[in-house]
Enzyme design. Structure first.
Site, PDB file in Angstrom:
ATOM      1  CG  ASP A   1       1.335  13.330  21.609  1.00 28.18           C
ATOM      2  OD1 ASP A   1       1.517  14.154  22.453  1.00 28.18           O
ATOM      3  OD2 ASP A   1       2.053  12.262  21.763  1.00 28.18           O
TER       4      ASP A   1
ATOM      5  NE  ARG B   1       7.762  20.929  24.848  1.00 28.41           N
ATOM      6  CZ  ARG B   1       8.559  22.036  24.370  1.00 28.41           C
ATOM      7  NH1 ARG B   1       8.128  22.948  23.849  1.00 28.41           N
ATOM      8  NH2 ARG B   1       9.957  21.942  24.394  1.00 28.41           N
TER       9      ARG B   1
ATOM     10  CG  ASP C   1      -2.136  -0.896   1.068  1.00 28.90           C
ATOM     11  OD1 ASP C   1      -2.164  -1.362   0.078  1.00 28.90           O
ATOM     12  OD2 ASP C   1      -2.934  -1.145   2.140  1.00 28.90           O
ATOM     13  N   GLY C   2       2.057   1.215   0.794  1.00 27.88           N
ATOM     14  CA  GLY C   2       2.895   2.238   0.924  1.00 27.88           C
ATOM     15  C   GLY C   2       3.376   2.710  -0.829  1.00 27.88           C
TER      16      GLY C   2
ATOM     17  CB  THR D   1      -7.877   0.649   6.411  1.00 29.94           C
ATOM     18  OG1 THR D   1      -7.209   1.228   5.213  1.00 29.94           O
ATOM     19  CG2 THR D   1      -9.366   0.369   6.518  1.00 29.94           C
TER      20      THR D   1
ATOM     21  CG  LEU E   1      -7.496   0.802  12.205  1.00 31.29           C
ATOM     22  CD1 LEU E   1      -8.852   0.748  12.815  1.00 31.29           C
ATOM     23  CD2 LEU E   1      -7.569  -0.268  11.217  1.00 31.29           C
TER      24      LEU E   1
ATOM     25  CG  ASN F   1      -3.867   6.182   3.049  1.00 28.95           C
ATOM     26  OD1 ASN F   1      -4.843   5.705   2.360  1.00 28.95           O
ATOM     27  ND2 ASN F   1      -2.941   5.482   3.748  1.00 28.95           N
ATOM     28  CG  ASP F   2      -2.944   9.721   6.713  1.00 29.17           C
ATOM     29  OD1 ASP F   2      -1.788  10.016   6.286  1.00 29.17           O
ATOM     30  OD2 ASP F   2      -2.967   8.752   7.337  1.00 29.17           O
TER      31      ASP F   2
END
Length: 276
Positions: free
Chosen positions: A159, A140, A55-56, A170, A174, A129-130
């Site tokens: 964070d 921090r 997938d990457g 996913t 997830l 994806n994101d």
């Protein structure tokens, strides 16, 4: 099809050997195969692109074919993935189906993010994806202010935050407790990373037409340069100062994924759950 692109990671011998076999097979059927590694452009004559990897690898390939909107067929060389559906033992029957036109195309929504610094729009990129917006200093906490259509949604100490598509539900989202969403849904999902609030710490699903702005608020030590960063599908890190924000909206571009096996998302999900 007369022209097919092939994206491979030439640093792996197994991938290179398989790529050569696929090229010879296609050329034997009268198809010209255009091989490429990451970052290399493919000719616009390509009618589809085969992606060798997991997938990457497919996420990286999505950016290479973005402008031409060339459909992608993922050939999975890793563990069972959500995007690369063809296993290496079934490559050549899948290629026969591809050339015979026995396939469908799923159109997946992408996100575009633009960094805003001192009120000026700067660097931008897209993600399938994101987008991950997070602090760069370990241990921090950061004040993160989230706006939807210019209205404050919430302010949290965390964070970081993940802004994901349904396809990205996913992925990293997830792993930090976000929900799984059918990948063809056109939504945007906000999932906090290690949030200190039980209420603000929950994922929020918004319409894909909403415009989101994530602002890095001032921390206890005041203004800090390079305090945080935004990553697009885990790559292309752009540093953010305190007070900077990232505006995120639905991209005008899509990732077109070729589906040959007729395996439903629910079946893939069921198989993944059986692995865990």
């Amino acid at each position: 099809m007369k022209h097919i692109g092939l994206i491979e990671n030439r640093g792996k011998n197994e991938t290179r050997t398989l790529s050569e076999k696929i090229s010879r097979y296609l050329e034997g059927l009268g198809v010209e195969c255009h091989r490429s590694s990451y970052g290399e452009d493919l000719p616009s004559c390509c009618e589809c692109v085969l992606v060798l990897g997991g997938d990457g690898t497919l996420l990286q390939a999505a950016k290479i074919v973005l402008e031409e909107q060339i459909p992608i067929l993922g050939i999975n060389l890793g563990t069972l993935g959500y995007l690369a559906e063809i296993e290496k033992d079934h490559i050549f029957p899948a290629l026969d189906k591809l050339l015979a036109g026995d396939y469908t195309i799923e159109r997946r929504m992408m996100l575009q993010g633009t960094v805003i610094h001192n009120g000026e729009r700067g660097s931008r990129d897209v993600a399938l994806n994101d987008l991950i917006i997070k602090g760069r200093i370990p241990l921090r906490r950061y004040r993160i202010n989230n706006y939807v259509n210019n209205e404050l949604l919430n302010s949290m100490s965390a964070d970081g935050i993940i802004v994901a598509t349904a396809t990205g539900s996913t992925g990293y989202s997830l792993s930090v407790g976000g929900p799984i969403v059918s990948p063809q849904a056109e939504i945007t999902m906000l999932t906090p990373i290690a949030c200190h609030s039980l209420v603000s710490g929950r994922s929020i699903i918004l319409s894909g037409t909403d415009t989101i702005r994530v602002e890095i608020g001032e921390g206890r030590t005041g203004f800090e340069q390079g305090a945080a960063a935004v990553l697009f599908d885990g790559e292309n890190e752009i540093l953010l100062d305190t007070g900077d924000s990232v505006e995120i909206r639905k991209s005008t571009k899509y990732t077109n994924i070729i589906k040959i096996n007729n395996i439903s998302f629910l079946e893939v999900l069921r198989n993944k759950m059986a692995e865990s």
